[in-house]
Write a protein that holds these residues in place. Structure first.
Motif, PDB file in Angstrom:
ATOM      1  N   TYR A   1       0.895  -1.160   0.000  1.00 17.61           N
ATOM      2  CA  TYR A   1       0.000   0.000   0.000  1.00 17.61           C
ATOM      3  C   TYR A   1       0.933   1.210   0.000  1.00 17.61           C
ATOM      4  CZ  TYR A   1      -3.715  -3.187   1.653  1.00 17.61           C
ATOM      5  OH  TYR A   1      -4.624  -4.199   1.806  1.00 17.61           O
TER       6      TYR A   1
ATOM      7  N   ARG B   1       4.178   1.082   2.149  1.00 20.00           N
ATOM      8  CA  ARG B   1       4.057   0.050   3.166  1.00 20.00           C
ATOM      9  C   ARG B   1       3.895  -1.331   2.531  1.00 20.00           C
ATOM     10  NH1 ARG B   1       2.126  -0.498   8.684  1.00 20.00           N
ATOM     11  NH2 ARG B   1       2.405   1.731   8.880  1.00 20.00           N
TER      12      ARG B   1
ATOM     13  N   ALA C   1       2.543  -4.797   2.902  1.00 23.06           N
ATOM     14  CA  ALA C   1       1.576  -5.486   3.760  1.00 23.06           C
ATOM     15  C   ALA C   1       1.732  -7.002   3.661  1.00 23.06           C
ATOM     16  CB  ALA C   1       0.156  -5.075   3.404  1.00 23.06           C
TER      17      ALA C   1
ATOM     18  N   PRO D   1      -1.045 -10.655  15.208  1.00 22.19           N
ATOM     19  CA  PRO D   1      -1.555  -9.442  15.843  1.00 22.19           C
ATOM     20  C   PRO D   1      -2.198  -8.505  14.814  1.00 22.19           C
ATOM     21  CG  PRO D   1       0.833  -9.340  15.634  1.00 22.19           C
ATOM     22  CD  PRO D   1       0.422 -10.722  15.227  1.00 22.19           C
ATOM     23  N   ASN D   2      -2.909  -7.507  15.282  1.00 19.57           N
ATOM     24  CA  ASN D   2      -3.477  -6.511  14.374  1.00 19.57           C
ATOM     25  C   ASN D   2      -2.376  -5.895  13.519  1.00 19.57           C
ATOM     26  OD1 ASN D   2      -6.103  -6.793  15.254  1.00 19.57           O
ATOM     27  ND2 ASN D   2      -5.818  -5.335  16.924  1.00 19.57           N
ATOM     28  N   GLY D   3      -2.646  -5.773  12.250  1.00 24.76           N
ATOM     29  CA  GLY D   3      -1.679  -5.163  11.350  1.00 24.76           C
ATOM     30  C   GLY D   3      -0.700  -6.155  10.748  1.00 24.76           C
ATOM     31  N   ALA D   4      -0.824  -7.432  11.095  1.00 18.33           N
ATOM     32  CA  ALA D   4       0.119  -8.439  10.600  1.00 18.33           C
ATOM     33  C   ALA D   4      -0.009  -8.640   9.086  1.00 18.33           C
ATOM     34  CB  ALA D   4      -0.106  -9.768  11.316  1.00 18.33           C
ATOM     35  N   GLY D   5      -1.232  -8.466   8.567  1.00 18.76           N
ATOM     36  CA  GLY D   5      -1.455  -8.677   7.134  1.00 18.76           C
ATOM     37  C   GLY D   5      -2.486  -9.751   6.831  1.00 18.76           C
ATOM     38  N   LYS D   6      -3.222 -10.195   7.845  1.00 19.72           N
ATOM     39  CA  LYS D   6      -4.189 -11.282   7.660  1.00 19.72           C
ATOM     40  C   LYS D   6      -5.288 -10.907   6.664  1.00 19.72           C
ATOM     41  CE  LYS D   6      -5.312 -11.318  12.079  1.00 19.72           C
ATOM     42  NZ  LYS D   6      -4.481 -10.187  12.534  1.00 19.72           N
ATOM     43  N   THR D   7      -5.899  -9.743   6.878  1.00 21.70           N
ATOM     44  CA  THR D   7      -6.992  -9.319   5.999  1.00 21.70           C
ATOM     45  C   THR D   7      -6.478  -9.079   4.584  1.00 21.70           C
ATOM     46  OG1 THR D   7      -8.244  -8.387   7.826  1.00 21.70           O
ATOM     47  CG2 THR D   7      -8.747  -7.517   5.640  1.00 21.70           C
ATOM     48  N   THR D   8      -5.339  -8.482   4.477  1.00 22.19           N
ATOM     49  CA  THR D   8      -4.754  -8.249   3.153  1.00 22.19           C
ATOM     50  C   THR D   8      -4.530  -9.582   2.439  1.00 22.19           C
ATOM     51  OG1 THR D   8      -3.655  -6.259   3.981  1.00 22.19           O
ATOM     52  CG2 THR D   8      -2.802  -7.211   1.931  1.00 22.19           C
TER      53      THR D   8
ATOM     54  N   GLN E   1     -14.090  -9.158   7.576  1.00 18.98           N
ATOM     55  CA  GLN E   1     -13.901  -8.636   8.932  1.00 18.98           C
ATOM     56  C   GLN E   1     -15.003  -7.623   9.284  1.00 18.98           C
ATOM     57  OE1 GLN E   1      -9.862  -7.437   9.696  1.00 18.98           O
ATOM     58  NE2 GLN E   1     -10.316  -6.734  11.746  1.00 18.98           N
TER      59      GLN E   1
ATOM     60  N   GLU F   1      -0.611  -1.271  16.163  1.00 20.20           N
ATOM     61  CA  GLU F   1      -0.047  -1.375  14.802  1.00 20.20           C
ATOM     62  C   GLU F   1       1.310  -0.701  14.783  1.00 20.20           C
ATOM     63  OE1 GLU F   1      -1.946  -0.665  11.254  1.00 20.20           O
ATOM     64  OE2 GLU F   1      -3.853  -1.559  11.840  1.00 20.20           O
TER      65      GLU F   1
HETATM   66  N1  LIG Z   1      -6.269   0.031   2.280  1.00 16.93           N
HETATM   67  C1  LIG Z   1      -5.117   0.186   2.938  1.00 16.93           C
HETATM   68  N2  LIG Z   1      -4.320   1.243   2.680  1.00 16.93           N
HETATM   69  C2  LIG Z   1      -3.143   1.417   3.325  1.00 16.93           C
HETATM   70  N3  LIG Z   1      -2.654   0.563   4.250  1.00 16.93           N
HETATM   71  C3  LIG Z   1      -3.388  -0.511   4.546  1.00 16.93           C
HETATM   72  C4  LIG Z   1      -4.659  -0.753   3.904  1.00 16.93           C
HETATM   73  N4  LIG Z   1      -5.163  -1.912   4.414  1.00 16.93           N
HETATM   74  C5  LIG Z   1      -4.255  -2.368   5.302  1.00 16.93           C
HETATM   75  N5  LIG Z   1      -3.199  -1.535   5.384  1.00 16.93           N
HETATM   76  C6  LIG Z   1      -1.996  -1.724   6.216  1.00 16.93           C
HETATM   77  O1  LIG Z   1      -1.450  -2.991   5.898  1.00 16.93           O
HETATM   78  C7  LIG Z   1      -1.012  -3.676   7.069  1.00 16.93           C
HETATM   79  C8  LIG Z   1      -1.740  -4.998   7.197  1.00 16.93           C
HETATM   80  O2  LIG Z   1      -3.119  -4.750   7.488  1.00 16.93           O
HETATM   81  P1  LIG Z   1      -4.198  -5.886   7.582  1.00 16.93           P
HETATM   82  O3  LIG Z   1      -4.063  -6.778   6.428  1.00 16.93           O
HETATM   83  O4  LIG Z   1      -5.506  -5.217   7.792  1.00 16.93           O
HETATM   84  O5  LIG Z   1      -3.735  -6.657   8.911  1.00 16.93           O
HETATM   85  P2  LIG Z   1      -4.553  -7.596   9.902  1.00 16.93           P
HETATM   86  O6  LIG Z   1      -5.778  -8.050   9.179  1.00 16.93           O
HETATM   87  O7  LIG Z   1      -3.617  -8.704  10.235  1.00 16.93           O
HETATM   88  O8  LIG Z   1      -4.873  -6.758  11.093  1.00 16.93           O
HETATM   89  C9  LIG Z   1      -1.279  -2.718   8.225  1.00 16.93           C
HETATM   90  O9  LIG Z   1      -0.097  -2.029   8.488  1.00 16.93           O
HETATM   91  C10 LIG Z   1      -2.344  -1.803   7.678  1.00 16.93           C
HETATM   92  O10 LIG Z   1      -2.264  -0.532   8.283  1.00 16.93           O
END
Ligand SMILES: Nc1ncnc2c1ncn2[C@@H]1O[C@H](COP(=O)(O)OP(=O)(O)O)[C@@H](O)[C@H]1O
Ligand SMILES: [Mg+2]
Length: 314
Positions: free
Chosen positions: A13, A16, A18, A37-44, A83, A313
């Motif tokens: 992103y 950054r 991810a 943990p939060n911010g690890a990259g799971k959702t991405t 999520q 994060e």
């Molecule tokens: N749309 C986005 N734009 C910019 N940064 C993002 C976006 N989505 C996620 N991030 C960043 O990517 C990293 C991984 O996020 P995410 O996949 O949501 O982690 P998790 O689901 O494990 O909490 C984090 O640092 C988050 O801030």
């Protein structure tokens, strides 16, 4: 059979990163716990896997087919619980299910049958005619899950489905996940609760800071930290002085304190139980002592030097 195979996925992103060259195989019939943990990259990761967002490089195959070329067919056999809960607030539960079933091409008697079955499964049959605005958070989540199950997906992906909901709904969700798995559904279950991963996953994948840092069964992962033995002490006076003296004992690798509890981790074979107990008795007022089996929390701590809990994060 491998349901999904991910190779060298990179997702940025802006500046950054991810996902930093993530590799992962998901075998048919597993419940894969994606823990981090939060911010690890799971959702991405989940959004790349399901084609919701584009990735910068790498390869993804799902059901043996290249994901970019066959996304539409692949999606027919995937159920995704995102999520953020995605349901319409101004449609009743049944109307929501009719809408989502329609997207998956279900019609007529088939659709009605599946709506009744999924309502029953998530325990919302008697609330089917109500608008979700009247629902608790847990009920909304269960409706959201029902929407993802209508088309009987072979591969169900759930992204932190139990965050912020009541214990009863949480129990319903975990039990349903297990039941679906017993009937043959493969699951990818993302969570930052190590207790949930430990309870539900047949395979655990630990993510941290855009990388997969470990994977295996809970047993395999926990064995990897058995270079550590932990003793938990409960003492009347958990002073700094006692903590300091424990840290200085031979073989002790880590001492942590929460209230009256002190955890003392040692190298395996350090053979320092006597000295630990003597110190605790002399300056702490020892009340109880237990030895602690390592958990996924210890695995994470061992690998990263940080705890899974209470992370912000980075
Ligand atoms: N749309 C986005 N734009 C910019 N940064 C993002 C976006 N989505 C996620 N991030 C960043 O990517 C990293 C991984 O996020 P995410 O996949 O949501 O982690 P998790 O689901 O494990 O909490 C984090 O640092 C988050 O801030
Ligand atoms: Mg997330």
């Amino acid at each position: 059979m491998v349901i999904a195979s991910v190779r060298g996925i990179v997702k940025r992103y802006g500046d950054r990163v991810a996902l930093d060259h993530v590799d992962l195989d998901i075998a048919e019939g597993e419940i894969v716990g994606l823990l981090g943990p939060n911010g690890a990259g799971k959702t991405t990761f989940i959004h790349c896997l399901t084609g919701l967002i584009r990735y910068d490089s790498g390869d993804i195959k799902v059901f043996g087919r290249a994901q970019r070329q066959h996304l539409l067919e692949i999606k027919r056999d995937i159920g995704l619980v995102t999520q953020e809960i995605a349901i319409f607030q101004d449609l009743t539960a049944r109307e929501n299910l009719q809408f989502f079933g329609g997207i998956y091409g279900l019609r007529g008697a088939d659709l009605t049958r599946r709506i009744d079955e999924t309502l029953e499964l998530v325990g919302l049959t008697e609330y089917a005619g109500q608008l979700p605005v009247k629902y608790s958070g847990g009920m909304k989540r269960r409706l959201n899950i029902a929407c993802a199950l209508l088309h009987e997906p072979k591969f169900l992906i759930m992204d932190e489905p139990t965050v912020g909901i009541d214990p009863q709904s949480r129990y319903n969700i975990l039990e349903n996940a297990r039941a679906l798995n017993r009937q043959g559904t493969t699951l990818l279950y993302a969570t930052h609760y190590m207790e949930e991963a430990q309870a539900i996953a047949s395979q655990v994948v630990i993510m941290d800071r855009a990388n997969v840092i470990a994977q295996g069964t809970v047993d395999e992962l926990v064995k990897s930290v058995q270079s550590q033995e932990t003793i938990r002490l409960e003492v009347a006076y958990p002073g700094d002085d006692l903590l300091e003296r424990l840290r200085n004992l031979d073989g002790v690798t880590r001492v942590t304190q929460t209230g009256n509890q002190i955890q003392v981790a040692s190298r395996v074979g350090a053979d320092n139980l006597d000295s630990v107990l003597t110190l605790a008795r002399e300056s702490g007022g020892l009340q109880s002592v237990t030895t602690v089996q390592p958990t996924l929390e210890d695995v994470f701590l061992d690998l990263t030097g940080r705890t899974l809990r209470d992370q912000r994060e980075n």
